[in-house]
Design an enzyme around this catalytic site. Structure first.
Site, short mmCIF file in Angstrom:
data_model
loop_
_atom_site.label_atom_id
_atom_site.label_comp_id
_atom_site.label_asym_id
_atom_site.label_seq_id
_atom_site.Cartn_x
_atom_site.Cartn_y
_atom_site.Cartn_z
N VAL A 422 33.79 43.56 39.90
CA VAL A 422 34.05 44.67 38.90
C VAL A 422 35.57 44.79 38.38
CG1 VAL A 422 34.23 47.23 38.64
CG2 VAL A 422 32.33 46.18 40.27
N HIS A 423 35.62 44.95 37.00
CA HIS A 423 36.96 44.88 36.31
C HIS A 423 37.61 46.20 36.88
CE1 HIS A 423 39.55 43.46 32.92
NE2 HIS A 423 39.73 44.89 33.12
N HIS A 424 38.35 46.21 37.86
CA HIS A 424 39.02 47.22 38.41
C HIS A 424 40.23 46.65 39.38
CE1 HIS A 424 39.75 50.87 40.93
NE2 HIS A 424 39.26 51.39 39.98
N ARG A 473 34.61 39.47 36.31
CA ARG A 473 35.75 40.32 36.36
C ARG A 473 36.57 40.51 35.15
NH1 ARG A 473 37.98 38.65 40.46
NH2 ARG A 473 36.72 39.62 42.13
N THR A 479 31.82 44.63 33.05
CA THR A 479 31.78 44.96 34.20
C THR A 479 33.06 46.24 34.72
OG1 THR A 479 33.61 43.20 34.67
CG2 THR A 479 31.40 42.65 35.10
#
Length: 529
Positions: A422-424, A473, A479
């Site tokens: 996840v892009h976080h 990501r 994402t």
């Protein structure tokens, strides 16, 4: 010689020769299922000697059978005692296995994050946890999210601004706090509690979702500053944190946990011409006031601020109304993420919620009168869609939880297959007690390993129009999750959640929706004869 079942090894061939074979004949289909025909089994005899024996009599082997495959077991019972013992052992084994299966089914299971695709309760639980992971400010201790801590404790304090803007939610995988989607999120979550509060209570999540709403409404109260005098403009804070092309570390260029932020977080400021932002904040404060109606002081404060703001932004005239992203100083980074196409739908939205919260028909008249012009402002490709930029209609999601061509859940932690990259920022950097600089954190953005921290309940952006999804990501268009999207997800899930049980024993249909709460402040005035 046919194989004997249950015969001791020392039996002689002469002893076996006197024993008549007992045949058990039944039909087995291609798929392995038994095929009963009326009251008896169909059969074609094939000698059971591990290998089928061909039948050459009358050349029948050349004719296609009208039955499925069948076998003829030439079972020879050489010893009744051993045969009975075999039957008893077989029955006992089957019973034991059945008991173990039932025991495993009813024993409490260790909690895990992989819920059944039909387990909406688990999905709701996890979708709400995502909002806990997005909290900014003094982080609460009583949370299941263990990779978050205090952050943004200086928000609002810059060279040009001295305001208390601590709190609220980080919008997505970056560390910016956008006021517009935050207000929308609180409006939608409040709406779900107003109409589905019993469902939340039944699954043990009512206090949790109310805590999330209050975390947001407390922050929204800080975003509006009334003018000091009649001639002064109001102040609306639209954004905390920013990204730009100056080369200076900021919330876009720096891949860093919010707890480690050391760069200056700029603040964007608006006035009453940010009509859409104001309308959404009005709606959120009004809806939240109905969620916390038991707390008269807090609920009353929310209403007072909403009405005060509405009085300022509903006034029409040249240069008095507009979109918040049209103003460079006000819109800032929001133009790239939440560029507003109009403001009339938000003012109608805010007026409608003020009417529900207060029962004051003046707000209803405003919303009704302005609805037609708001509808004209609606973009063609937005018709029939309810999201942060369009409040006129609503729609909802099972595709998200796995019923899609990828056979993949787009909510982290739900189902057997879900995004793991996840892009976080907070989820992708290890929570190991070390502080990481922007340069340190950058290597996790491009790392191929899954996130070390599960961002439970986060609904990612999802696939493209061709249903292609890349779990990478560095591709946020696939994402990255957002609080506004997750609010819509929670609304859909709680609506689909099984209704509460009707303990009264009546035959009335309980669909789990409280149809009266939203209208409880509205009084019907009798028409004079």
């Amino acid at each position: 010689m046919p194989h004997s079942l249950g015969s001791p090894a020392h039996n002689s061939a002469s002893e076996l020769a006197d024993v008549q074979p007992v045949r058990f004949v039944h039909t087995i289909s291609e798929s392995g299922r038994l095929l009963p025909s009326s009251s008896q089994w169909n059969s074609i005899e094939i000698d059971y000697g591990l290998f089928p024996q061909s039948q050459n009599a009358s050349g029948y082997e050349s004719l296609p059978s009208r039955f499925s495959k069948s076998v003829d077991f030439h079972l020879i019972i050489a010893d009744r005692t051993y045969f009975k013992r075999f039957v008893y052992i077989t029955i006992a084994t089957v019973l034991l296995l059945s008991f173990l299966v039932l025991l495993l089914h009813f024993l409490p299971h260790k909690h895990n994050h992989h819920g059944s695709s039909k387990n909406l309760t688990s999905a709701i639980n996890q979708a709400l946890v995502f909002f806990d992971a997005q909290k900014s400010g003094s982080y609460p201790k009583n949370t299941t999210v263990k990779f978050r801590g205090n952050s943004g404790l200086q928000d609002g304090i810059t060279r040009d601004t001295h305001a208390d803007l601590v709190g609220g939610f980080y919008d997505s995988g970056n560390n910016i706090k956008f006021s517009f989607p935050t207000a929308y999120t609180i409006t939608v979550l409040s709406w779900t509690v107003i109409e589905y509060h019993q469902k939340y209570a039944d699954i043990g999540e009512l206090d949790h979702v109310k805590d999330i709403i209050k975390w947001g409404s407390d922050y929204l109260l800080k975003l509006f500053l009334p003018p000091n005098s009649t001639f002064d403009p109001i102040t609306l804070y639209s954004q905390v944190g920013t990204g730009n092309d100056t080369g200076v570390d900021n919330d876009i260029s720096c891949w860093q946990r919010p707890e480690d932020m050391s760069y200056e977080r700029l603040v964007s400021k608006c006035d009453s011409t940010a009509s859409d932002l104001a309308g959404e904040i009005i709606a959120a404060l009004s809806a939240a006031s109905m969620v916390f109606k038991e707390d008269a002081n807090y609920s009353g404060n929310l209403i007072d601020r909403a009405e005060n703001l509405f009085d300022h932004v509903s006034k029409e005239g040249p240069n008095l109304q507009g979109t918040y992203t049209a103003n460079i100083a006000c819109g800032e980074q929001a133009r790239q993420f939440y560029n507003s196409s109009g403001y009339k739908d938000e003012l109608v939205w805010g007026g409608a919620w003020l009417f529900f919260a207060t029962g004051n028909t003046t707000y209803l008249e405003y919303a009704t009168e302005k609805f037609a012009s708001a509808e004209e402002e609606e973009l063609v490709f937005e018709k029939g869609i309810f999201y942060w930029n369009n409040k006129l209609t609503a729609s909802a999601v099972s595709y998200i939880l796995g019923e899609n061509p990828m056979k993949m859940s787009y909510m982290v932690g739900f189902g057997d297959q879900y995004p793991t990259h996840v892009h976080h920022r907070g989820a992708s950097i290890p929570w190991d007690g070390q502080q990481y600089s922007c340069n340190d954190g950058a290597r996790w953005l491009n790392a191929k390993e899954p996130n070390p921290n599960d961002l439970l309940g986060a609904m990612v952006a999802g696939p493209d129009r061709n249903d292609l999804f890349l779990d990478e990501r560095d591709k946020p268009w696939f994402t990255e999750p957002t609080i506004s999207s997750n609010a819509g997800l929670v609304a859909a899930l709680i609506a689909l959640q099984d209704p509460p049980r009707d303990s009264s024993g009546s035959n009335t249909v309980n669909v789990g929706i409280d149809k009266d709460s939203i209208f409880e402040n509205i009084q019907i005035v009798p028409v004079a004869p």
